[in-house]
Enzyme design. Structure first.
Site, short mmCIF file in Angstrom:
data_model
loop_
_atom_site.label_atom_id
_atom_site.label_comp_id
_atom_site.label_asym_id
_atom_site.label_seq_id
_atom_site.Cartn_x
_atom_site.Cartn_y
_atom_site.Cartn_z
N TYR A 52 0.83 -1.21 0.00
CA TYR A 52 0.00 0.00 0.00
C TYR A 52 0.86 1.26 0.00
O TYR A 52 1.72 1.45 0.87
CB TYR A 52 -0.92 0.02 1.21
CG TYR A 52 -2.07 -0.97 1.18
CD1 TYR A 52 -2.37 -1.71 0.04
CD2 TYR A 52 -2.85 -1.19 2.31
CE1 TYR A 52 -3.42 -2.60 0.01
CE2 TYR A 52 -3.90 -2.09 2.30
CZ TYR A 52 -4.18 -2.80 1.14
OH TYR A 52 -5.22 -3.70 1.14
N SER A 141 -5.93 -13.56 1.62
CA SER A 141 -6.77 -12.59 0.94
C SER A 141 -6.92 -12.99 -0.52
O SER A 141 -5.97 -13.47 -1.14
CB SER A 141 -6.15 -11.20 1.04
OG SER A 141 -6.95 -10.22 0.41
N ASN A 142 -8.12 -12.80 -1.05
CA ASN A 142 -8.38 -13.07 -2.47
C ASN A 142 -8.20 -14.54 -2.84
O ASN A 142 -7.91 -14.86 -4.00
CB ASN A 142 -7.50 -12.19 -3.37
CG ASN A 142 -7.73 -10.71 -3.14
OD1 ASN A 142 -8.86 -10.23 -3.25
ND2 ASN A 142 -6.67 -9.98 -2.79
N GLN A 166 -9.82 -12.63 3.77
CA GLN A 166 -10.23 -11.29 3.36
C GLN A 166 -10.69 -11.35 1.90
O GLN A 166 -9.90 -11.22 0.98
CB GLN A 166 -9.07 -10.30 3.52
CG GLN A 166 -9.49 -8.86 3.35
CD GLN A 166 -8.38 -7.88 3.68
OE1 GLN A 166 -8.02 -7.05 2.84
NE2 GLN A 166 -7.83 -7.95 4.88
N TYR A 194 -13.40 -6.82 2.17
CA TYR A 194 -13.09 -5.46 1.73
C TYR A 194 -14.10 -4.98 0.70
O TYR A 194 -14.88 -5.75 0.14
CB TYR A 194 -11.66 -5.37 1.19
CG TYR A 194 -11.36 -6.16 -0.07
CD1 TYR A 194 -11.52 -5.59 -1.33
CD2 TYR A 194 -10.87 -7.46 0.00
CE1 TYR A 194 -11.21 -6.30 -2.49
CE2 TYR A 194 -10.57 -8.18 -1.14
CZ TYR A 194 -10.74 -7.60 -2.39
OH TYR A 194 -10.44 -8.31 -3.53
N PRO A 196 -16.91 -2.89 1.01
CA PRO A 196 -18.36 -2.95 1.27
C PRO A 196 -19.15 -1.88 0.52
O PRO A 196 -20.37 -2.03 0.35
CB PRO A 196 -18.45 -2.76 2.79
CG PRO A 196 -17.22 -2.00 3.15
CD PRO A 196 -16.16 -2.53 2.23
N LEU A 197 -18.46 -0.84 0.05
CA LEU A 197 -19.14 0.22 -0.71
C LEU A 197 -19.01 0.04 -2.21
O LEU A 197 -19.49 0.88 -2.98
CB LEU A 197 -18.58 1.60 -0.32
CG LEU A 197 -18.63 1.99 1.15
CD1 LEU A 197 -18.13 3.40 1.35
CD2 LEU A 197 -20.04 1.84 1.69
N LYS A 205 -22.64 8.20 -5.47
CA LYS A 205 -21.94 9.39 -5.99
C LYS A 205 -21.78 9.37 -7.50
O LYS A 205 -21.78 10.43 -8.14
CB LYS A 205 -20.59 9.57 -5.30
CG LYS A 205 -19.54 8.53 -5.62
CD LYS A 205 -18.25 8.89 -4.88
CE LYS A 205 -17.10 7.95 -5.22
NZ LYS A 205 -15.86 8.34 -4.51
#
Length: 310
Positions: A52, A141-142, A166, A194, A196-197, A205
């Site tokens: 990151y 993850s993934n 995750q 990961y 959630p939006l 938006k």
């Protein structure tokens, strides 16, 4: 389900805070403001990764957690690009530990599945770190469900196990419901999903003509490019308006309400943007509302594809 706890026994919070924006979309001041907002909302679980923001995410998070480190569950990830061989895992772990200024990392993930490295090599490194007290929980993850179970069998030969997964999960990305979540409930694996939006899609938006990941990043544009996803997002935003609740609050709360009791990762570019997601920590999702929201998107077919059994 596995209950994640901090070094002093504090349970991981219902929501997880993801620091992917630290040092990129959020500068040091904005990152600090979001961290403080997360702690004010009683968030005790913080997630980052070696890759990151070229290390800035881990570095900034490390500076923030020092005074209350034992109250928190700190997670990071390795082996995204270089692969999961033991040499890379140990090297990246050491870099992450230095950036975070921690002797021990609570939860250490494999960032994605590596087809080219024997799992025996990977878990030899992870088991060694765990036996030395340098990590407490192992995550992936993934991973697909079959990859988790294959890895879990190898982990058992080293007297360890996968504790956490995750996956991606939100109202328009529900594939995890087919095999991953049932597997976790059966195998006592905690779920920390990961997005959630949906990359901001579920906030409404983009329907308002605003910009963000879906307009600025080709990967996200492809991931959420199907027309039915945008129709679902519009209907979801309308429902949120009817309920007089922010779409982000509703989206995160819905993701957290699955029977497998996941702990969704929330994030943002600023404390103001983050605020509605944090409100999901206390939002009450009734079974009736959960079903109403779920009906806005297609329920994925069962793993056997026997639709008569769905």
């Amino acid at each position: 389900m596995t209950q994640l706890i901090s070094p002093n026994g504090t349970p991981a919070s219902r929501l997880t805070y993801g620091t992917m924006q630290f040092g990129d979309a959020a500068d040091a001041a904005a990152s600090r403001a979001m961290y403080d907002a997360a702690r004010a909302a009683k968030i005790t679980h913080f997630d980052t990764a070696y890759v990151y923001t070229d290390g800035a995410s881990e570095t900034l998070l490390g500076q923030m957690v020092q005074r209350e480190r034992d109250d928190l569950v700190i997670a990071t990830k390795a082996a995204f690009a270089e692969g999961s061989n033991s040499q890379y895992i140990l090297k990246q772990f050491d870099v992450s530990r230095q950036r975070l200024q921690l002797d021990m990392i609570d939860l250490f993930y494999l960032h994605r599945f590596d087809d080219d490295t024997p799992l025996e090599d990977t878990f030899a490194a992870l088991a060694s770190l765990q036996q030395q007290g340098k990590i407490r929980y192992i995550g992936v993850s993934n991973f697909a469900a079959w990859q988790v179970m294959k890895a879990q069998a190898v982990a058992a030969t080293f007297d360890t196990r996968i504790d956490v997964i995750q996956p991606m999960y939100n109202l328009v990305k529900r594939q995890a419901e087919v095999e991953i979540m049932p597997m976790c409930m059966d195998q006592d694996i905690a779920i920390v999903p990961y997005s959630p939006l949906g990359g901001g899609l579920l906030t409404g938006k983009y329907a308002r003509g605003e910009t963000g990941r879906l307009t600025e990043n080709d990967m996200y544009a492809a991931r959420y490019g199907q027309s039915w996803m945008h129709e679902t997002a519009r209907n979801f935003s309308a429902l949120a308006d009817d309920l007089n609740v922010a779409p982000a609050t509703l989206a995160v709360s819905w993701a957290a309400a699955h029977p497998s009791a996941p702990n969704p990762i929330v994030s943002g570019r600023s404390a103001e943007q983050l605020a509605p997601s944090l409100l999901a920590e206390a939002y009450e999702m009734t079974p009736e509302l959960y079903a109403r929201i779920a009906a806005l998107s297609p329920t994925p077919a069962p793993a056997t594809d026997r639709l008569e059994e769905a």
